[in-house]
Design an enzyme around this catalytic site. Structure first.
Site, PDB file in Angstrom:
ATOM      1  N   CYS A  63      -2.970  13.962  -7.572  1.00 17.00           N
ATOM      2  CA  CYS A  63      -2.178  14.759  -6.740  1.00 17.00           C
ATOM      3  C   CYS A  63      -0.631  14.577  -6.847  1.00 17.00           C
ATOM      4  O   CYS A  63       0.016  15.422  -6.785  1.00 17.00           O
ATOM      5  CB  CYS A  63      -2.803  14.561  -5.244  1.00 17.00           C
ATOM      6  SG  CYS A  63      -4.333  15.075  -5.132  1.00 17.00           S
ATOM      7  N   GLY A 112      -1.941   1.458   7.177  1.00 20.44           N
ATOM      8  CA  GLY A 112      -2.335   0.431   8.162  1.00 20.44           C
ATOM      9  C   GLY A 112      -1.654  -0.744   8.015  1.00 20.44           C
ATOM     10  O   GLY A 112      -2.028  -1.843   8.498  1.00 20.44           O
ATOM     11  N   LYS A 113      -0.512  -0.839   7.293  1.00 17.71           N
ATOM     12  CA  LYS A 113       0.214  -2.002   6.868  1.00 17.71           C
ATOM     13  C   LYS A 113       0.953  -2.501   8.371  1.00 17.71           C
ATOM     14  O   LYS A 113       0.765  -3.795   8.551  1.00 17.71           O
ATOM     15  CB  LYS A 113       1.649  -1.714   6.071  1.00 17.71           C
ATOM     16  CG  LYS A 113       0.825  -1.337   4.462  1.00 17.71           C
ATOM     17  CD  LYS A 113       2.080  -1.198   3.592  1.00 17.71           C
ATOM     18  CE  LYS A 113       3.052   0.069   3.931  1.00 17.71           C
ATOM     19  NZ  LYS A 113       2.524   1.549   3.972  1.00 17.71           N
ATOM     20  N   SER A 114       1.463  -1.740   9.003  1.00 13.87           N
ATOM     21  CA  SER A 114       2.125  -2.237  10.431  1.00 13.87           C
ATOM     22  C   SER A 114       1.199  -2.665  11.221  1.00 13.87           C
ATOM     23  O   SER A 114       1.069  -3.544  12.005  1.00 13.87           O
ATOM     24  CB  SER A 114       2.918  -1.231  10.745  1.00 13.87           C
ATOM     25  OG  SER A 114       4.084  -0.906  10.008  1.00 13.87           O
ATOM     26  N   GLU A 135       8.350  -3.290   6.384  1.00 13.22           N
ATOM     27  CA  GLU A 135       9.116  -2.748   5.657  1.00 13.22           C
ATOM     28  C   GLU A 135       9.837  -3.503   4.477  1.00 13.22           C
ATOM     29  O   GLU A 135      11.072  -3.328   4.137  1.00 13.22           O
ATOM     30  CB  GLU A 135      10.377  -1.893   6.270  1.00 13.22           C
ATOM     31  CG  GLU A 135       9.687  -0.825   7.476  1.00 13.22           C
ATOM     32  CD  GLU A 135       8.775   0.178   6.926  1.00 13.22           C
ATOM     33  OE1 GLU A 135       8.927   0.660   5.726  1.00 13.22           O
ATOM     34  OE2 GLU A 135       7.975   0.776   7.712  1.00 13.22           O
ATOM     35  N   ALA A 136       9.020  -4.316   3.869  1.00 18.53           N
ATOM     36  CA  ALA A 136       9.474  -5.414   2.936  1.00 18.53           C
ATOM     37  C   ALA A 136      10.010  -4.780   1.738  1.00 18.53           C
ATOM     38  O   ALA A 136      10.936  -5.437   1.031  1.00 18.53           O
ATOM     39  CB  ALA A 136       8.388  -6.563   2.567  1.00 18.53           C
ATOM     40  N   ALA A 175       0.921  -1.151  -0.113  1.00 19.94           N
ATOM     41  CA  ALA A 175       0.058   0.156  -0.059  1.00 19.94           C
ATOM     42  C   ALA A 175       0.865   1.020   0.026  1.00 19.94           C
ATOM     43  O   ALA A 175       2.014   1.298   0.072  1.00 19.94           O
ATOM     44  CB  ALA A 175      -0.935  -0.051   1.273  1.00 19.94           C
ATOM     45  N   CYS A 217      -6.230   9.487  -0.129  1.00 17.42           N
ATOM     46  CA  CYS A 217      -5.664  10.697  -0.582  1.00 17.42           C
ATOM     47  C   CYS A 217      -6.365  11.940   0.287  1.00 17.42           C
ATOM     48  O   CYS A 217      -7.503  11.704   0.447  1.00 17.42           O
ATOM     49  CB  CYS A 217      -5.399  11.049  -2.103  1.00 17.42           C
ATOM     50  SG  CYS A 217      -4.615  12.555  -2.494  1.00 17.42           S
TER      51      CYS A 217
END
Length: 190
Positions: free
Chosen positions: A183, A15-17, A86-87, A10, A143
Site C-alpha cells: 500500500c 501502541g508504542k506510547s 518518540e525516540a 513500529a 495496514c
C-alpha cells in the site's frame, strides 16, 4: 545482571506510547521510580506529555537536539528505568549517551519510536538505536488492507500519499497512517 538499552519500534498506531505508559504504571505499582522523556517537538497532547490514542497520558521531561543525557547524573539517582517516547528524534550522540547510561549507571533505558519516515527513510535516532540497543523488538500493527504494517504514509488534505517534503511534520491520524509495503508503494490511502 547489567542494564540494557532497549528499542521498541513500529509503524504508527501500533501502541508504542500505550506500552510505554503501561510499563511506567507497572513500575509505579511496585513503588519504583521511572523517568519519562518525550521529544519537545511533539506537542500534539501538550508539551511534555506522553499520550496514547487510547486516552492514557503522563507528564514527561522533554528532549531536543541539545539535550545531553550524560550531563545530568542526578536524573538517575533512585531511578529504576528510563522510558523515552518518540525516540526516532534522538540524535546519534544522544543514543550513545543513553547506551552509556545503561552500561555505566546500570539504569535500563527503553526507547519507543518509529524506524522510518513517510518516505521510507530511516530516522537518525532509530538508525543508531538499531545499531546500539542490546534488545530490539518490533511492535506489530496492521495496514488498512489487513497486511502487517511496516511503513508510515503522510497524507495531504485530500487523503492522498505525499512523497516529498520535510522529514518531520508533526501530525496524528489526519496527517499520517500506517501501511504495508504494498500500500505504501502503490499510494493506497484507504
Amino acid at each position: 545482571m547489567g542494564a540494557k538499552l532497549h528499542f521498541r519500534y513500529a509503524s504508527m498506531n501500533a501502541g508504542k506510547s500505550t506500552q510505554l505508559l503501561q510499563i511506567a504504571y507497572n513500575y509505579g505499582e511496585s513503588d519504583r521510580r521511572v523517568l519519562l522523556f518525550t521529544a519537545a517537538i511533539d506537542h500534539r497532547a501538550g508539551t511534555g506529555v506522553i499520550a496514547s490514542r487510547l486516552g492514557a497520558q503522563s507528564p514527561a521531561l522533554t528532549f531536543d537536539a541539545q539535550t545531553n543525557f550524560r550531563a545530568q547524573p542526578a536524573w538517575y539517582e533512585g531511578v529504576s528505568c528510563i522510558l523515552i517516547d518518540e525516540a526516532q528524534f534522538l540524535t546519534k550522540a544522544q543514543v550513545q549517551q543513553l547506551h552509556q547510561v545503561a552500561a555505566v549507571e546500570n539504569v535500563p533505558v527503553m526507547c519507543f519510536g518509529l524506524r522510518t519516515d513517510f518516505q521510507g527513510e530511516p530516522f537518525e535516532g532509530a538508525t543508531h538505536l538499531l545499531a546500539l540497543a542490546e534488545d530490539i523488538q518490533e511492535i506489530k500493527a496492521i495496514c488498512a488492507c489487513g497486511r502487517k504494517s511496516t511503513m508510515n504514509m503522510r497524507l495531504d488534505e485530500e487523503g492522498r500519499r505525499v512523497t516529498a517534503g520535510d522529514q518531520v511534520l508533526i501530525g496524528g491520524n489526519q496527517r499520517y497512517r500506517q501501511a504495508c509495503a504494498r500500500c505504501f508503494y502503490s499510494g493506497a490511502a484507504t
